[in-house]
Design an enzyme around this catalytic site. Structure first.
Site: not given
Ligand code: 6V0
Length: 313
Positions: A88, A148, A151, A175
């Site tokens: 991460r 976590d 889980r 995390h």
């Molecule tokens: P994803 O499916 O790539 O979605 C990310 C989205 O962000 C995309 O649709 C992009 O277009 C959008 N995006 C990027 N830059 C911008 C911006 N400047 N403004 C607006 N939108 C933007 O990723 P996913 O949804 O799988 O993950 C998103 C984030 O959540 C990541 O950083 C993961 O690591 C994090 N997670 C956090 C978890 C937690 O427990 N906190 C758990 C799982 C994932």
């Protein structure tokens, strides 16, 4: 401020799954989806809206920052996600830059609600959001180790063959890879975990503890390896935090928030149990930890501090 209106910024796997979970909870009358890819936000909003006859009355639509000023809550799930084998913390530089773009657009709207950060590395980005926004610390929360801990409770409940709701146990710290399990306080309905293990016929405490903790820590890596991303579990964890906020529950959850002397830590965000209610973080709790756990928490905090020193906010 309209507490029944929320926005999700970032409509990828995590943002859209969270919108889907929130639609089914019936907590909001209005949910705005914002993404750098507007077409995607529009498609996700339409897809979820079509389920409305089977859920609750809620307006869900793709919007922009002019829609967030009166929201009670903004959930940020925008940013790069982990690739197979990637930690991460490897996402930090990319996602801090994204936050430097997003947060000022929120503050420009005179937003007065709560910021709930989900993007990774969540503890670093919660700190970045707090710092960039200038909001009071109670209003900036990271989803932290709520997932976590879920889980952990799930794996313990499988091991012991009991309902995970009866398992009280937490993961705290970063995390991420340096998180720790609070074994000393883990219990099943008040029965200390080792005693409960023996009631259920398990006597291999050291081995079981090591295995369960390792599986918690490696869960995300394994799921990403198998299906490319994790999103349903985190969407439910985020929904749990949102319920605590919107219903002003005063729920104790291991969220990430700013430390100001608790556990001897300051000037960083890290996950420890806190009371979460309508105004955000009501109180950070200093739970009893044994010496090993306290040392591990300090180590985890040091890992985060090292990263914070490398970024410019
Ligand atoms: P994803 O499916 O790539 O979605 C990310 C989205 O962000 C995309 O649709 C992009 O277009 C959008 N995006 C990027 N830059 C911008 C911006 N400047 N403004 C607006 N939108 C933007 O990723 P996913 O949804 O799988 O993950 C998103 C984030 O959540 C990541 O950083 C993961 O690591 C994090 N997670 C956090 C978890 C937690 O427990 N906190 C758990 C799982 C994932």
């Amino acid at each position: 401020m309209n507490r029944q209106k929320a926005a999700i910024i970032g409509c990828g796997f995590v943002g859209s799954s969270t919108a889907f979970a929130l639609m089914q909870k019936g907590l909001f009358s209005e949910l705005v989806l914002i993404d750098a890819d507007q077409k995607k936000a529009h498609g996700e909003a339409a897809d979820i809206a079509h389920g409305r006859p089977f859920a609750h009355m809620m307006q869900i639509y793709a919007g922009d920052y002019s829609d967030v000023g009166d929201c009670g809550l903004i959930i940020i799930t925008a940013g790069a996600a982990q690739k197979p084998g990637e930690s991460r913390t490897a996402l930090v530089y990319k996602n801090v830059e994204i936050f430097k773009n997003i947060i000022p657009q929120i503050t420009a709207q005179n937003f007065e609600g709560i910021l709930l950060i989900v993007s990774n590395p969540v503890d670093i980005l919660t700190y970045a959001a707090w710092k960039i926004s200038g909001y009071p610390k109670e209003r900036v929360i990271g989803s932290g180790t709520v997932l976590d801990s879920a889980r952990f409770r799930y794996l313990l409940s499988e091991h012991l063959q009991v309902d995970s709701a009866s398992v009280h146990a937490m993961i705290i710290g970063e995390h991420g890879d340096s998180e720790l399990a609070v074994w000393s306080g883990a219990n099943v309905s008040g029965i200390p975990i080792h005693d409960f293990c023996e009631i259920r016929g398990h006597y291999d405490h050291e081995q079981a503890m090591e295995q369960i903790y390792r599986r918690v820590r490696e869960s995300a890596y394994q799921i990403i390896e198998e299906k490319g991303a994790t999103y349903y579990g985190v969407a439910m964890a985020v929904t749990r935090i949102v319920v605590a906020l919107i219903r002003d529950e005063g729920a104790v959850l291991p969220i990430s928030s700013l430390m100001q002397g608790e556990y001897g830590l300051s000037d960083l965000c890290i996950s420890v149990p806190a009371i979460v209610g309508g105004n955000g973080v009501q109180q950070v709790l200093e739970i009893p930890l044994n010496e090993k756990e306290h040392t591990e928490l300090l180590h985890s905090a040091n890992e985060l501090k090292e990263i914070l020193q490398k970024i410019w906010l």
